[in-house]
Structures are given as structure tokens and as C-alpha cells.
Design an enzyme around this catalytic site. Structure first.
Site, short mmCIF file in Angstrom:
data_model
loop_
_atom_site.label_atom_id
_atom_site.label_comp_id
_atom_site.label_asym_id
_atom_site.label_seq_id
_atom_site.Cartn_x
_atom_site.Cartn_y
_atom_site.Cartn_z
CD GLU A 17 -3.43 -4.22 -6.43
OE1 GLU A 17 -4.40 -4.43 -5.71
OE2 GLU A 17 -3.38 -3.36 -7.32
CB CYS A 52 -6.52 -8.72 -1.56
SG CYS A 52 -6.72 -7.19 -2.40
#
Ligand SMILES: Cc1cc2nc3c(=O)[nH]c(=O)nc-3n(C[C@H](O)[C@H](O)[C@H](O)COP(=O)(O)OP(=O)(O)OC[C@H]3O[C@@H](n4cnc5c(N)ncnc54)[C@H](O)[C@@H]3O)c2cc1C
Length: 1003
Positions: free
Chosen positions: A760, A794
Site C-alpha cells: 500500500e 497517503c
């Protein structure tokens, strides 16, 4: 410092207990049958002879807000008037009218106007995405113009005038027609996001008070004159409890200036009631202002506030205000309302996982509370002037009955000193009050919004909801199918249970929702601050010993040895371990939050959300493992059984980042463990103490020591060494794309089995905003997504794409909202933007900022310099305008936003964004539903958020993770995640091997 509101009871108390108490206070004091008898003729008269503005009620009866048509009307009313460009106005109208079916409308005015527009639209409006030809364009403009007129009519119903002068003129003629009427003007505007807006609203209140005072008689009681209502949220961009000190210093003088002007003319100035989270703060402001009244204008009896009966502690709130009035020896006006933010309060409680709701969940409980509050108010009429704001005929009759016991009607007679008054909103309840005011002893004040359409929207939506909701009295009154008995049924009864699940039960039988805290409530945030003080007193963040590269291989050997027994532990037992850990983590929420503030410099709100996410991961994966790991019987020929089974793969390396030191760490580890794997957990170098705390909790819950080992050390050495061990069965990594690639390469190059990598990574996340979007909502979403958590998520917004026609307005509002943020140490409650994680990160972002200063237009050139001694590594939010999407080269992991303008349709931008190669989050701000759907479908992005912020994905609700350069999938917290951690086996057994097919014969 103690606050007088500290003594208020919790807003989250059991509803039935409270209602039972309220009912007890009304017993013997109120004869509902008599009240209903009084109200029935009013209702009959209104239904027989509707008032002129009835169009609205009947329109919403025909198209309830819950229907596609009602929703379309509301959308258009909310958005159409602010759209500056024809193309988008056409697209919005086509989109909304196209999804509704207005054919067969019976109403003669508004509905028929809409109907004709809609009928036309069917022929004239272009299909979504098509470029209209000239004739179509001409036709479309006509439809839009007709729709605009319909929408303006809707708005006009609720606004007395565009300016205070116009409003006063209307009021004067209404007053001439009926001497029992008074007005309270409301200058439209609320929820200022910027200091400039707050000043603008302040000016308009000031002008309004001057204008009202100029028209008012010099002498007389405020109840005899028109007055003003103000919203504190309009007067300060950060009117929030977390900003208490600043609000008291900055907002109180502003409001006092208005009070002084009202006091000099002896007018009624009422502070409106807004969201419950601002309640304590508003009472503190009120308290501070009362003290000034006593000091400077003790003779003024017009100062007041509104209180909402739908709040579970409404009675105590009134008692609090009565106590203040007595303490200071002043008379106060109090407007009792039921409350206008009910749906928002319910949503907030569910989103934050609060212990309960601050408002009642049955409509008639709100009514009971209203009447109980009315009693308390009337009983305190030595210091309180009661103002009952309601359109409900039953409630009005009950109030008149209650009031008659306390105040003889003779005393309320004009022109003597009045004891109480009724109130209604302009554009609502006209019919009922036409009847009620036939009693010359009753007075009514009309709450009269004044202002331009741009400031009307939030107010208008509340009114549309109120008129359109099935539960609302005005809606039922307009609906003749609702009989008199139902309309005037007694609210005086207790429902033992709530129709809504408590926030903790949001996921039904599946799993308990994690519990959060209401940081706006002093008592709820106290445990956090205590835990932080205890942590600091005990020496701060505890030291975690470093592992060495050489520790990696032996640790993996232990994990491999532990794999067999753990993998053979039934999945139900492993799931039970996770659930125990979840409960333990929930119980230690304050300590975990404190540790994250100290070690990861996260702000309090972020830490509470993070503990909740970790708890949710544990519970979600516990359930999901039981689901996915249950053996599947597969179809096949008779005489054979086929079963698919899942089990763990072996020892996994879990490498997690510092920005979510608990949630991502726990998510990775829990997923690996519950599927039968053993784990080597390597937390970020910056946040090992949080990780160790999580590991300790998991061990205490029953994870064997060797099944979960913590190795704290640098990624390049310890992390790389772990990944390189041949026996490792899988790697799960969250961090930069660059490191993910290094891991991928290392795994491909090493000997041993082929192992999965779940990565990720980051993204250049964009938000597309068109001209139908509401600037205030855009500002909220942008500030939260780009600058909160200092941009260190993120999912954070990096690139804001604005339609050219509204770009300047949007930039102005985002800039103002960003400037109102507090940048500072994480441990301070008021801080919105805490420090960056460390010096290295700070220097890196500063380098990017310097580059942008040379290459792009600086939209916040006056930003003060960055870090201070008190808060090293802090960076003020920054905004730069670039020429094109392609100019955005890299993900800047901090509070730095880049802005780009686009012309025409946003779909073209989507292609540019896709071309960047990342695909994590996308925000879309538009009221054109089909446009949002089309953009989402075109986006090569993992998480798309429409008309909200684009951070804070919830486990099991918004599974999180991207594609392309943003990650490998599957999504964390989603139904496919655990599968990647599993090995699969099919077991085929020839059941006829022993001689024959018994099952077939015995069919
Ligand atoms: C003069 C005036 C000033 C006002 N100022 C304010 C203000 O400052 N702040 C503010 O918030 N509102 C304010 N309002 C709006 C007011 O809250 C609504 O108009 C009012 O709630 C409507 O009440 P009613 O008695 O007319 O209608 P009713 O239909 O009898 O009651 C509607 C009330 O029931 C509540 N309700 C609906 N469903 C449920 C449920 N399932 N459980 C519990 N409750 C439910 C609604 O939220 C609403 O409060 C003001 C209204 C007036 C007339």
C-alpha cells in the site's frame, strides 16, 4: 480552568430514563385532550382555507423529500442559483430533472412551473456528456430559466427581503395588518470559514441592528419591538470548543459590540442555537456576555438565547440559564425551539462512535421534552421571558394551557408587560398562526431571514427538510390523508426502545463498532489529557531496544517453528484472541492516544480515530477470517466430495509506517495472524513504542510470543534482512512506492518459494470541483484532506482541480480557512496541524516548497515562517497554483497543496489525473450526480469520495487501498484482504472407494 458548564449532565444519557422523568413533571400539569380540542379548529380552518404560501407545503406533500422528485427539487434549490456558467447550469438541471418524474403534478403554482420546465426538459435537455446543438442549447436555456424561477420562488418563501431595509418594510406592513406580530430579523449567513466572512457577517448584523433601532420606538419593552437573531458560527471561523480560549478572546468582544447596540435601543437580541458540539461553548460565551450586561447595561432585558428541546439534557440547560440569570440578577429572554439539526446530530454520533445520541430519537420524545422545558421556563418567569417557537398546533395549544396556569391571560394582554410570546418562522406556520392570533391576547414573533441567495442555502435546506419530512407537523398538516386524531395525537408516552441503533451497534450482529470520544465535551476528553500527563510524568515515550540485522534470520526461524501450532489452532480461537485484543485496546484508548501524541506527534482527534481504526481492524478481521476460512463444499459428480480449505502460508513480514503507527501496524498484523500465519513485525523506526504497546496487548490476549515478534530497526537493515530470509512466506508493506519496489525486487531475486507482496503506497490524490459545489463544503473538505494530520496521510489531497469560473472564489475560501488553522504542538487541544514527523521529513518538504516557490504561483505568500522552538518541524499550510496536472511531479508528504484550473467539463481532467499513474484516492465535488458517477467510473483510483473529505476510510465501510503506483491491493479492511494471506487447498475424496455409492442409492 473549571467552566460553569462542567456541571451539566452528559448529553449521552439513556433516552427512556430522561423521558420518564420529563413525563413525570408533566403529569397533572397538562390535559392533552383539552389541548387537542383547542387545536382541532385551527387545523380544520387551515385545511379549509390554506394560506397564500401553501404552494410550498403542497409541493412537498406531492414530492416528499424522500422521493426522487423531492430530492431533485432540494438539490436544485440548493445548487442552481450559485452556478455562474450556463453549461454547468444546464448539466445540473438535466441531471436532476432527468432522474425525477414530475408528470401528473396537481399543484397549480410552483409545481406546474416545475412540471412545465421538466416536461420541456425531456425534449430539450442534452443527454449527460453530450454537447448540445444550437437549438437544443436555446431550449435548454429556457428550461434552466424556468427552473431558476421555480427555485427562486422556493427561496423567496423563506426570506423576508434581500436587504434589512426591504425586510423592515415588509415587517412594517405585516405589523400594520396585525398588531400582535413582531419580527426577529436573521441576517442570513452561518458557519464562517474565513475571517473575512466573519467580518462581513459582523458588519451586516451591525447594520441591521442600527436599521431596526432606527425604526423601533425609543421606549418600551423589547417584547414590544422587532429584534435580531444572531448565529455565533457566523462571527468566528473557528467557533469550536477546541478553540475555547481563542473564541473567548476574539468572539466575545464581537458579540458584545452587537449586544451594546441592541442594549442601547433596548431590543431583543437572541443567540441562535446551533450544533450540540458547540453548546457548552455557546453557554460560556453567553455567560461572559451576561457579566458584561450586568456591568454596563443592567437595565437591558432583551438579551436572550435559543435552546433546543430535542437535546436529552434540554431541561438542565434551561435550569443552567435560569441559574445564571439569578446569579447575575438580570432578566433573560429564552426562545424554546425543538431543534433544526437533528439528522446532523445523529450522523455525527454514528461517525464518531459516541456512546449515545445527544438528541432524542423518537419525535414525540422531543415534543414531551419541549413541554417539560416550557414548564421550567414558565416557572422561572421572574427572570425569564419565554419565547415558544413552534408551528405545531398541538404544541401551541399545550403551551397556552401551561402558560395559563402560571400567567393569567389578563397579564399577557396588550399593551401591558407581556409574560411570554409565541414564535414562527417566516414562510412557515402562517395558516395555524392566522387562527391562533384570533385570540387578541396572544403575540407572535416571526423569525425573518434577510439576505442574498448565496447566504441562504444552509438555511433553505433545513427548511426544506423540515417541510418535507414525514415526521414534521407542517408536512402532516398539508397532507389531508393524515387524520385529525393522528395529527393531534398525544405525545405524552414513553417508547421503551430507540428506532435507531446506538452508534456501538451500527454494524448490527456482525460486530461492535469501536467507541470514540466527543472531544467537544470536557469530561470526555479529560481521560486523554490525564493519560498524557501521566506519560510525561513517567518519563515520556518508553525506550524500545533496537534489533540488529543478525536478529532477522533467527527470528524468522522461531516464527516458522511457531507456524504449525498457530495455523492448526481453530480459526474461531484465533478470532477470539483478536476480539479480546480489541476490547483491551478499546479500554486503553486514552493511554494509546497519549502515546501517539508523544511519539508520532499526532493531534488528539487523529489519535482517537486511529485507536478506533485499530479496534475495528481486529474485530473486522476476526469475523472475516471465520467467514473466508470456513471450508467450502464444492459441487461435483456423485461419489466424490470436494472441499476448498484456506490456511495460513507461514511466517509473514509486516512493515508499517509512522503515520498510522497503531492502525496500520495492527491491521497488517491482525490480518496475518488471524489467517494462521506467524508475524515478524517491523514498525517504522520513528514509532516503535506504539507498536510495542500493540504487541503487548496482542500477546496478553493470547497470541503466542513466537507467533508475533517485534523487530525494531531501520528499514534498510533490519527490514531488508527480514525480507531476504528465504523462509519468509509473505510481505505486507505500507510506505513509499520506491521502497515497495525495492521489496518487490528483493523478493523476486531471492531463493525459496514465490511469496506474495501486499503493498500500500502513496498517491498524487486529486479533488475535482465543479461550479455546482458549495464553497464552504469544498473549503472544509480541502482543509481536512490536505492540511489536517499535517498532510501526512497517503490518502491526503495533493492536487485541487477547480473549474475556472469558480476557481477564484474557491481559492479565496480555502486560503482563508487554511489561515484560520492552528499550527503547533500536537499535545495542545487547539492544534489542527501538528509537527511533521522529524527533521528529515521537514527538510525534504521545505526543499519541495522552495522549488514550488520558483516554479508555481504561491497562493499563500504571506504565510509566516515555519517551525518555532515550541513546535519544531511544524509547517504552515501552503498552496501553489500550477499550470497543468502534468506539472505535479511528486507526492509531497506534508501540508502542501497544489491547485490547477480547468475549463469546461471535468472529465478531461480525469484523464490527466489517471495518466499520473497513481490511483489511491479521489475527491469529487459536484451536485450533478451523473457526473460524479461518470467520473468515478473513469477514475483508475481505489477510493472515491463525493461531496466530502477524502480521508479517514472506515474499516469494513470504505475498504482502503489503491492501484497502479499506489499499491497492489487487495484493500485493507475489505472482504478480499484476508484471502491474500492464505494458502488454498482443495480436498477431493472418492467416497465410493470402499465399494459403492451409498448416498446415491439412499436418495
Ligand atoms: C422563531 C424560530 C426560531 C428558531 N431558531 C432555531 C435555532 O436557533 N436553532 C434551532 O436548532 N432551530 C431553530 N428553529 C427551528 C426549529 O427547531 C424548528 O422549526 C422546529 O424544530 C420545528 O418544530 P415544530 O414544533 O414546528 O414542528 P414539529 O414537527 O412538531 O417538530 C419537529 C421537531 O421534531 C424533531 N424530530 C423529528 N424526528 C425526530 C425523531 N425521530 N426523534 C427526535 N426528534 C425528532 C425535529 O428535529 C424537530 O426538532 C427555530 C424555529 C423558530 C420558529
Amino acid at each position: 480552568m473549571p467552566r460553569s458548564t462542567d456541571r451539566l449532565p452528559s448529553p449521552y444519557r439513556p433516552e427512556s430514563d430522561t423521558v420518564a422523568q420529563r413525563l413525570a413533571t408533566l403529569q397533572g400539569a397538562l390535559d392533552w385532550a383539552a389541548a387537542a380540542q383547542m387545536a382541532a379548529p385551527w387545523v380544520q380552518a387551515v385545511r379549509r382555507n390554506p394560506p397564500p404560501f401553501w404552494a410550498m407545503e403542497s409541493l412537498l406533500k406531492e414530492y416528499p423529500i424522500s422521493s426522487a422528485e423531492g430530492l431533485a427539487l432540494m438539490r436544485l434549490a440548493e445548487a442552481l442559483l450559485r452556478v455562474p456558467d450556463t453549461a454547468t447550469a444546464i448539466a445540473l438541471t438535466a441531471d436532476q430533472l432527468g432522474r425525477a418524474n414530475f408528470d401528473g403534478s396537481e399543484d397549480s403554482t410552483l409545481a406546474s412551473l416545475s412540471s412545465s420546465a421538466i416536461a420541456l426538459s425531456k425534449h430539450l435537455l442534452p443527454e449527460q456528456g453530450q454537447t448540445p446543438g444550437l437549438l437544443t442549447q436555446l431550449g435548454a436555456r429556457t428550461v434552466v430559466a424556468a427552473t431558476l424561477r421555480a427555485v427562486q420562488l422556493l427561496g423567496r418563501q423563506f426570506v423576508l427581503g434581500q436587504t434589512i431595509e426591504a425586510g423592515l418594510k415588509e415587517a412594517a406592513s405585516a405589523h400594520k395588518a396585525n398588531k400582535q406580530l413582531r419580527f426577529s430579523f436573521d441576517m442570513l449567513g452561518e458557519g464562517a470559514r474565513t475571517e473575512a466572512d466573519a467580518q462581513r457577517y459582523l458588519d451586516s448584523y451591525q447594520d441591521a441592528i442600527a436599521a431596526i433601532a432606527a425604526k423601533a420606538p425609543a421606549q418600551g419593552h423589547p417584547a414590544d419591538k422587532d429584534g435580531i437573531s444572531i448565529k455565533l458560527s457566523a462571527l468566528h471561523p473557528r467557533y469550536e470548543d477546541a478553540q475555547h480560549a481563542r473564541v473567548m478572546v476574539e468572539l466575545v468582544p464581537r458579540v458584545w459590540a452587537l449586544c451594546e447596540a441592541a442594549a442601547q435601543a433596548n431590543l431583543n437580541l437572541t443567540i441562535d442555537a446551533e450544533e450540540v458540539e458547540r453548546l457548552e461553548l455557546s453557554l460560556d460565551v453567553f455567560d461572559a456576555l451576561l457579566q458584561q450586561v450586568v456591568q454596563h447595561h443592567p437595565q437591558w432585558v432583551g438579551f436572550g438565547l435559543a435552546l433546543q428541546a430535542y437535546q436529552t439534557r434540554a431541561v438542565e440547560l434551561i435550569e443552567h440559564v435560569v441559574a445564571l440569570a439569578r446569579r447575575y440578577g438580570v432578566r433573560v429572554m429564552c426562545r424554546l425551539v425543538k431543534g433544526a439539526y437533528w439528522d446532523a446530530e445523529i450522523k455525527r454520533s454514528q461517525e464518531l462512535g459516541l456512546v449515545g445520541y445527544p438528541v432524542f430519537t423518537h419525535k414525540h420524545h422531543t415534543d414531551v421534552s419541549y413541554l417539560a422545558c416550557a414548564r421550567v421556563l414558565l416557572d422561572a418567569n421572574d427572570v425569564m421571558f419565554a419565547q415558544f417557537a413552534t408551528h405545531n398546533a398541538g404544541t401551541i395549544a399545550a403551551i397556552l394551557q401551561l402558560a395559563a396556569r402560571v400567567v393569567s391571560t389578563a397579564e399577557t394582554a396588550l399593551p401591558g408587560a407581556p409574560q411570554f410570546e409565541l414564535q414562527r418562522l417566516h414562510g412557515m406556520g402562517e395558516g395555524v398562526y392566522r387562527e391562533v392570533l384570533k385570540n387578541p391576547l396572544v403575540r407572535c414573533r416571526v423569525y425573518a431571514p434577510v439576505g442574498a441567495h448565496r447566504d441562504l442555502l444552509a438555511y433553505l435546506v433545513r427548511r426544506l427538510l423540515e417541510n418535507g419530512a414525514n415526521s414534521s407537523f407542517v408536512h402532516q398538516l398539508a397532507d389531508e390523508s393524515v387524520g385529525m386524531d393522528a395529527l393531534l395525537t398525544s405525545p405524552l408516552r414513553l417508547e421503551p426502545s430507540s428506532p435507531l441503533p446506538l452508534p456501538v451497534n451500527l454494524y448490527g450482529d456482525q460486530r461492535a463498532n469501536s467507541q470514540g470520544l466527543d472531544l467537544a465535551v470536557v469530561a470526555q476528553r479529560a481521560p486523554l489529557l490525564q493519560a498524557y500527563a501521566a506519560l510525561i510524568q513517567s518519563g515520556g515515550v518508553p525506550h524500545v531496544p533496537l534489533a540488529q540485522e543478525a536478529d532477522a534470520a533467527p527470528a524468522v526461524q522461531r516464527a516458522v517453528a511457531a507456524f504449525g501450532p498457530w495455523n492448526h489452532t481453530p480459526v474461531a480461537e484465533r478470532a477470539a484472541v483478536l476480539r479480546r485484543a480489541a476490547n483491551a485496546m478499546q479500554a486503553r484508548l486514552p493511554q494509546l492516544c497519549a502515546l501517539m501524541v508523544a511519539e508520532a506527534h499526532k493531534t488528539w482527534g487523529d489519535t482517537v480515530a486511529e485507536v478506533r481504526e485499530a479496534v475495528d481492524f481486529l474485530r473486522f478481521y476476526a469475523n472475516d477470517a471465520e467467514r473466508v476460512m470456513a471450508p467450502h463444499t464444492l459441487p461435483g459428480p456423485t461419489g466424490e466430495s470436494n472441499t476448498l480449505r484456506l490456511e495460513g502460508r507461514g511466517a509473514w513480514v509486516c512493515i508499517s509506517p509512522w503515520n498510522f503507527p497503531l492502525a496500520i501496524f495492527v491491521g497488517q498484523v491482525a490480518a496475518a495472524l488471524v489467517t494462521g500465519n506467524t508475524v515478524l513485525a517491523k514498525p517504522a523506526e520513528q514509532t516503535p513504542a506504539v507498536a510495542r504497546e500493540a504487541v503487548n496487548l496482542l500477546h496478553a490476549a493470547g497470541v503466542p510470543a513466537d507467533a508475533l515478534q517485534l523487530l525494531h530497526g531501520p528499514g534498510e537493515t533490519v527490514g531488508a534482512a527480514l525480507v531476504a530470509v528465504p523462509q519468509v512466506a509473505g510481505v505486507v508493506f505500507t510506505g513509499s512506492t520506491q521502497v515497495a519496489k525495492i521489496i518487490q525486487l528483493a523478493l523476486a531475486q531471492k531463493d525459496g518459494p514465490m511469496v506474495p507482496l501486499i503493498a500500500e503506497t502513496g498517491g498524487i490524490n486529486a479533488m475535482l470541483v465543479d461550479s455546482t459545489a458549495l464553497p464552504e463544503q469544498v473549503a472544509d473538505a480541502v482543509v481536512q484532506s490536505a492540511f489536517r494530520s499535517a498532510g501526512q496521510r497517503c490518502s491526503a489531497l495533493r492536487l485541487l482541480c477547480l473549474q475556472d469560473e469558480v476557481a477564484d472564489t474557491m481559492i479565496e475560501m480555502v486560503r482563508g480557512a487554511a489561515q484560520a488553522l492552528v499550527v503547533g504542538p500536537a499535545a495542545e487541544l487547539a492544534t489542527d496541524v501538528g509537527p511533521l514527523i522529524d527533521r528529515e521529513a521537514y527538510d525534504n518538504i521545505e526543499r519541495h516548497v522552495q522549488g514550488l516557490k520558483n516554479e508555481a504561483t504561491n497562493l499563500m505568500p504571506n504565510t509566516p515562517p515555519t517551525a518555532t522552538d515550541a513546535a519544531p518541524h511544524t509547517l504552515q499550510p501552503q498552496m501553489f497554483e500550477v499550470q497543468s496536472v502534468a506539472d505535479v511531479k511528486a507526492e509531497i508528504f506534508g501540508p502542501v497543496l497544489q491547485v490547477v484550473r480547468y475549463k469546461g467539463e471535468p472529465m478531461g481532467m480525469m484523464e490527466h489525473i489517471n495518466r499520473l499513474g497513481y490511483g489511491l484516492t479521489l475527491g469529487i465535488q459536484t451536485r450533478i450526480d451523473s457526473r460524479a458517477q461518470a467520473l468515478a467510473a473513469a477514475a483508475r483510483v481505489g477510493n472515491v469520495y463525493v461531496n466530502r473529505n477524502m480521508i479517514g476510510a472506515v474499516v469494513g465501510v470504505q475498504p482502503f487501498g489503491g492501484e497502479g503506483l499506489s499499491g497492489s491491493g487487495p484493500k485493507a479492511g475489505g472482504p478480499h484482504y484476508l484471502l491474500r494471506f492464505c494458502a488454498e487447498q482443495t480436498l477431493t475424496i472418492n467416497t465410493t472407494a470402499a465399494g459403492g455409492n451409498v448416498a446415491l442409492f439412499s436418495q
